[in-house]
Design a protein around this motif. Structure first.
Motif, PDB file in Angstrom:
ATOM      1  N   ILE A 270     -14.658 -86.241   4.986  1.00  0.00           N
ATOM      2  CA  ILE A 270     -14.714 -84.967   5.696  1.00  0.00           C
ATOM      3  C   ILE A 270     -13.587 -83.996   5.309  1.00  0.00           C
ATOM      4  O   ILE A 270     -13.840 -82.788   5.188  1.00  0.00           O
ATOM      5  CB  ILE A 270     -14.731 -85.207   7.224  1.00  0.00           C
ATOM      6  N   PRO A 271     -12.336 -84.447   5.104  1.00  0.00           N
ATOM      7  CA  PRO A 271     -11.275 -83.492   4.728  1.00  0.00           C
ATOM      8  C   PRO A 271     -11.622 -82.678   3.487  1.00  0.00           C
ATOM      9  O   PRO A 271     -11.330 -81.468   3.429  1.00  0.00           O
ATOM     10  CB  PRO A 271     -10.052 -84.385   4.492  1.00  0.00           C
ATOM     11  N   GLU A 272     -12.256 -83.321   2.491  1.00  0.00           N
ATOM     12  CA  GLU A 272     -12.654 -82.594   1.277  1.00  0.00           C
ATOM     13  C   GLU A 272     -13.726 -81.558   1.605  1.00  0.00           C
ATOM     14  O   GLU A 272     -13.715 -80.442   1.081  1.00  0.00           O
ATOM     15  CB  GLU A 272     -13.186 -83.572   0.228  1.00  0.00           C
ATOM     16  N   LEU A 273     -14.654 -81.943   2.468  1.00  0.00           N
ATOM     17  CA  LEU A 273     -15.741 -81.039   2.849  1.00  0.00           C
ATOM     18  C   LEU A 273     -15.183 -79.805   3.565  1.00  0.00           C
ATOM     19  O   LEU A 273     -15.564 -78.673   3.267  1.00  0.00           O
ATOM     20  CB  LEU A 273     -16.722 -81.798   3.750  1.00  0.00           C
ATOM     21  N   LEU A 274     -14.279 -80.024   4.507  1.00  0.00           N
ATOM     22  CA  LEU A 274     -13.721 -78.907   5.272  1.00  0.00           C
ATOM     23  C   LEU A 274     -12.907 -77.968   4.395  1.00  0.00           C
ATOM     24  O   LEU A 274     -12.906 -76.748   4.599  1.00  0.00           O
ATOM     25  CB  LEU A 274     -12.858 -79.435   6.420  1.00  0.00           C
ATOM     26  N   SER A 275     -12.215 -78.523   3.426  1.00  0.00           N
ATOM     27  CA  SER A 275     -11.374 -77.697   2.534  1.00  0.00           C
ATOM     28  C   SER A 275     -12.179 -76.984   1.455  1.00  0.00           C
ATOM     29  O   SER A 275     -11.644 -76.161   0.716  1.00  0.00           O
ATOM     30  CB  SER A 275     -10.296 -78.572   1.878  1.00  0.00           C
ATOM     31  N   GLY A 276     -13.473 -77.332   1.332  1.00  0.00           N
ATOM     32  CA  GLY A 276     -14.300 -76.697   0.304  1.00  0.00           C
ATOM     33  C   GLY A 276     -14.079 -77.265  -1.073  1.00  0.00           C
ATOM     34  O   GLY A 276     -14.335 -76.579  -2.072  1.00  0.00           O
TER      35      GLY A 276
ATOM     36  N   SER B 181      -6.585 -81.781  12.442  1.00  0.00           N
ATOM     37  CA  SER B 181      -5.475 -81.803  11.475  1.00  0.00           C
ATOM     38  C   SER B 181      -5.082 -80.385  11.072  1.00  0.00           C
ATOM     39  O   SER B 181      -3.896 -80.062  10.955  1.00  0.00           O
ATOM     40  CB  SER B 181      -5.876 -82.604  10.228  1.00  0.00           C
ATOM     41  N   PHE B 182      -6.083 -79.524  10.864  1.00  0.00           N
ATOM     42  CA  PHE B 182      -5.798 -78.121  10.537  1.00  0.00           C
ATOM     43  C   PHE B 182      -5.144 -77.407  11.722  1.00  0.00           C
ATOM     44  O   PHE B 182      -4.170 -76.663  11.546  1.00  0.00           O
ATOM     45  CB  PHE B 182      -7.083 -77.396  10.136  1.00  0.00           C
ATOM     46  N   PHE B 183      -5.701 -77.620  12.924  1.00  0.00           N
ATOM     47  CA  PHE B 183      -5.120 -76.984  14.115  1.00  0.00           C
ATOM     48  C   PHE B 183      -3.669 -77.415  14.309  1.00  0.00           C
ATOM     49  O   PHE B 183      -2.799 -76.610  14.643  1.00  0.00           O
ATOM     50  CB  PHE B 183      -5.920 -77.343  15.370  1.00  0.00           C
ATOM     51  N   GLN B 184      -3.430 -78.702  14.079  1.00  0.00           N
ATOM     52  CA  GLN B 184      -2.088 -79.243  14.262  1.00  0.00           C
ATOM     53  C   GLN B 184      -1.100 -78.607  13.283  1.00  0.00           C
ATOM     54  O   GLN B 184       0.000 -78.189  13.669  1.00  0.00           O
ATOM     55  CB  GLN B 184      -2.114 -80.762  14.070  1.00  0.00           C
ATOM     56  N   GLN B 185      -1.502 -78.526  12.016  1.00  0.00           N
ATOM     57  CA  GLN B 185      -0.619 -77.917  11.011  1.00  0.00           C
ATOM     58  C   GLN B 185      -0.343 -76.454  11.325  1.00  0.00           C
ATOM     59  O   GLN B 185       0.799 -75.991  11.230  1.00  0.00           O
ATOM     60  CB  GLN B 185      -1.260 -78.027   9.622  1.00  0.00           C
ATOM     61  N   PHE B 186      -1.404 -75.738  11.724  1.00  0.00           N
ATOM     62  CA  PHE B 186      -1.206 -74.322  12.023  1.00  0.00           C
ATOM     63  C   PHE B 186      -0.310 -74.147  13.252  1.00  0.00           C
ATOM     64  O   PHE B 186       0.598 -73.307  13.240  1.00  0.00           O
ATOM     65  CB  PHE B 186      -2.536 -73.612  12.272  1.00  0.00           C
ATOM     66  N   GLN B 187      -0.579 -74.901  14.310  1.00  0.00           N
ATOM     67  CA  GLN B 187       0.230 -74.747  15.522  1.00  0.00           C
ATOM     68  C   GLN B 187       1.704 -75.050  15.252  1.00  0.00           C
ATOM     69  O   GLN B 187       2.592 -74.341  15.746  1.00  0.00           O
ATOM     70  CB  GLN B 187      -0.282 -75.673  16.625  1.00  0.00           C
ATOM     71  N   LYS B 188       1.945 -76.074  14.456  1.00  0.00           N
ATOM     72  CA  LYS B 188       3.326 -76.423  14.126  1.00  0.00           C
ATOM     73  C   LYS B 188       4.009 -75.285  13.375  1.00  0.00           C
ATOM     74  O   LYS B 188       5.152 -74.915  13.680  1.00  0.00           O
ATOM     75  CB  LYS B 188       3.347 -77.710  13.280  1.00  0.00           C
TER      76      LYS B 188
ATOM     77  N   GLN C  81      -6.777 -71.125   5.853  1.00  0.00           N
ATOM     78  CA  GLN C  81      -7.327 -72.448   5.548  1.00  0.00           C
ATOM     79  C   GLN C  81      -8.043 -73.048   6.767  1.00  0.00           C
ATOM     80  O   GLN C  81      -9.104 -73.675   6.647  1.00  0.00           O
ATOM     81  CB  GLN C  81      -6.204 -73.384   5.099  1.00  0.00           C
ATOM     82  N   THR C  82      -7.471 -72.835   7.951  1.00  0.00           N
ATOM     83  CA  THR C  82      -8.068 -73.372   9.181  1.00  0.00           C
ATOM     84  C   THR C  82      -9.386 -72.666   9.500  1.00  0.00           C
ATOM     85  O   THR C  82     -10.372 -73.308   9.895  1.00  0.00           O
ATOM     86  CB  THR C  82      -7.087 -73.244  10.359  1.00  0.00           C
ATOM     87  N   SER C  83      -9.413 -71.352   9.324  1.00  0.00           N
ATOM     88  CA  SER C  83     -10.659 -70.601   9.550  1.00  0.00           C
ATOM     89  C   SER C  83     -11.746 -71.062   8.583  1.00  0.00           C
ATOM     90  O   SER C  83     -12.921 -71.204   8.964  1.00  0.00           O
ATOM     91  CB  SER C  83     -10.408 -69.098   9.387  1.00  0.00           C
ATOM     92  N   LEU C  84     -11.370 -71.320   7.323  1.00  0.00           N
ATOM     93  CA  LEU C  84     -12.342 -71.809   6.335  1.00  0.00           C
ATOM     94  C   LEU C  84     -12.853 -73.193   6.733  1.00  0.00           C
ATOM     95  O   LEU C  84     -14.053 -73.486   6.598  1.00  0.00           O
ATOM     96  CB  LEU C  84     -11.683 -71.868   4.946  1.00  0.00           C
ATOM     97  N   ALA C  85     -11.965 -74.045   7.239  1.00  0.00           N
ATOM     98  CA  ALA C  85     -12.375 -75.387   7.662  1.00  0.00           C
ATOM     99  C   ALA C  85     -13.368 -75.312   8.822  1.00  0.00           C
ATOM    100  O   ALA C  85     -14.349 -76.070   8.867  1.00  0.00           O
ATOM    101  CB  ALA C  85     -11.149 -76.205   8.063  1.00  0.00           C
TER     102      ALA C  85
END
Length: 501
Positions: free
Chosen positions: A283-289, A324-331, A430-434
């Motif tokens: 899934i991480p690869e799919l979300l990142s495009g 994981s994306f939300f966590q990175q962005f919030q941090k 990146q998070t919006s794209l995911a």
């Protein structure tokens, strides 16, 4: 009430008790400041909320598990002193200061904070010799002859008798002197906490399917069988640890944390499938495009042919990937905000002719005191450490360029902030794209099935997701949220019709 409401009640109580009038006196006199007594099932988080409450209120915290203490450590050791009564000298027994009261004064000295919370855990499980001292403590706010200092709020916690054979019932006189709060395990509240604490996604996904297994305590002929919130959280930590070491968790490991055999076996089997699906779907690869359109369609086809349980697991993997994306962005978002605030403070200090070197030393000392006295969370400590490293890099830069002018120092600091602002923008994109890629995959793979509403419902209970989407938007989320609200209203109406029929 649930544990989240209980924490807020503690915070509100502390703020009310510590409120002062224009003369600096407490508005609520000490005699009317009832100790807070939290009674609830084991493992639901009563102890964990105290550090959070103390940090939110900006006060110190002294915590004791009273079952570890003897009568002597609680009220002090006896010694013989000389007293004069009616012109004659007599030998009299006095007591040294209680270890607990002494700890309060030590904490006040260490932190510079004169107000705080004294937290006593397992208060209704004390030994027979210590029980009278605990009743005196709750009724009179003292241990032996030593009173709890003014400005210190007493919070105690214990388990109801059905969970602990050692429990002693409080009498009416004692209960009439405390603020009693009954705390119940609540899955929805715990789920919000679990997202904040980055609980293992397999646990979150499993409990979304089986929330009836979240909390369970049962006395059987072979002993007590139980599953608690604490058990799930500790299991989450060991799962991450095993995965980092490339070890395979099994049912025996799970049973060490979830001490109810059926739940342990069921979760262990679910985890095995979850780990397999994680490898299959990537899934991480799919979300990142980072996959081709052909691979994208292949995975959609794979989901369409899958069982219901597998579909829910894939939805769980999507939620984990998004988180994981939300966590990175919030941090990064919180770090950028904290750095900006720090630079504003440094600007004022530099204009007062303080040096950057002095400012960094002061920050380090203040951070050390907070860490030693549990006045800062691990996340905030890490954030402050990172800011300090940036300031030290800026200091090196100013020395290389032999810059002494405050405005030039500020220009170097502003460059550091600009880099972080750019990082934040990139992570937001990146998070919006995911989100876009994930919802596209879900809508094609699940074909408007209930899994889409499951995804949207879980996002709505994830504080990091809600914060991001409210700021940057996400059209598919809003679309399915409307459907979810419609479904919930429909179910409510059907229940009402059934109730009145």
């Amino acid at each position: 009430m649930n544990i989240k409401q209980a924490k807020q009640e503690v915070v509100d109580t502390v703020e009310a008790y510590l409120m002062k009038d224009e003369y600096g006196e407490y508005v609520i006199p000490s005699v009317h400041q009832r100790p807070v007594l939290l009674l609830g099932a084991p493992g639901i988080g009563k102890t964990q909320i105290m550090e959070q409450a103390a940090r939110e209120c900006g006060v110190a915290l002294v915590a004791y598990t009273i079952t570890h203490h003897t009568r002597q450590s609680a009220i002090g050791l006896p010694f013989i002193s000389k007293k004069e009564y009616g012109g004659r000298e007599y030998s009299a027994t006095e007591y040294t200061m209680s270890e607990i009261v002494a700890s309060i004064y030590n904490r006040m000295s260490e932190t510079g904070l004169s107000e705080g919370i004294l937290f006593i855990d397992e208060i209704n499980c004390v030994s027979e010799t210590l029980a009278p001292a605990m009743l005196q403590f709750l009724q009179c706010k003292s241990f032996g002859n030593h009173e709890i200092p003014k400005g210190w709020v007493i919070v105690a916690a214990g388990n109801p008798p059905e969970y602990n054979k050692s429990v002693r019932e409080f009498d009416v006189v004692t209960l009439d002197r405390v603020k009693k709060i009954l705390v119940e395990p609540d899955y929805q509240t715990w789920r919000e906490y679990a997202y904040k604490e980055n609980m293992h996604p397999a646990i979150l996904s499993y409990l979304s399917l089986h929330n009836d297994r979240f909390y369970h305590v049962e006395n059987t002929a072979s002993g007590v069988r139980f599953v608690t919130a604490r058990g799930w959280e500790d299991l989450s930590s060991i799962l991450y640890g095993y995965e980092d070491l490339d070890l395979t968790p099994d049912a025996d490991l799970v049973l060490q944390y979830l001490q109810e055999p059926e739940t342990a076996r069921d979760f262990a089997g679910y985890y095995d499938l979850y780990a397999k699906y994680r490898q299959d779907y990537r899934i991480p690869e799919l979300l990142s495009g980072r996959i081709s359109e052909e691979e994208f369609q292949d995975r959609c086809n794979l989901v369409q042919q899958a069982s219901t349980d597998e579909k829910i697991s894939v939805a769980g993997l999507l939620l984990d990937g998004w988180n994981s994306f939300f966590q990175q962005f919030q941090k990064e978002d919180q770090f950028t905000t904290a750095l900006h605030d720090t630079l504003k403070q440094i600007r004022a200090a530099l204009l007062r002719e303080e040096t950057l070197d002095e400012i960094i030393i002061q920050r380090k000392q203040a951070l050390k005191v907070k860490l030693e006295n549990h006045l800062i969370s691990s996340a905030d400590y890490e954030q402050n450490e990172q800011i300090t490293k940036i300031l030290e890099s800026c200091l090196v830069e100013t020395r290389k360029k032999r810059v002494n002018d405050p405005q030039k120092n500020l220009a170097i600091l502003r460059d550091a902030l600009s880099d972080e602002v750019d990082n934040r923008k990139n992570l937001a994109a990146q998070t919006s794209l995911a989100l876009e890629n994930g919802y596209r995959f879900a809508s094609e793979a699940f074909e408007d099935g209930p899994e889409l509403l499951f995804l949207t419902s879980d996002l709505s209970h994830n504080p990091k997701a809600v914060q991001f989407i409210s700021t940057f938007g996400c059209e598919p989320y809003f679309h399915y949220s409307e459907q979810l609200m419609f479904q919930e209203k429909r179910q409510t109406l059907l229940r009402e019709i059934e109730r009145h029929s």
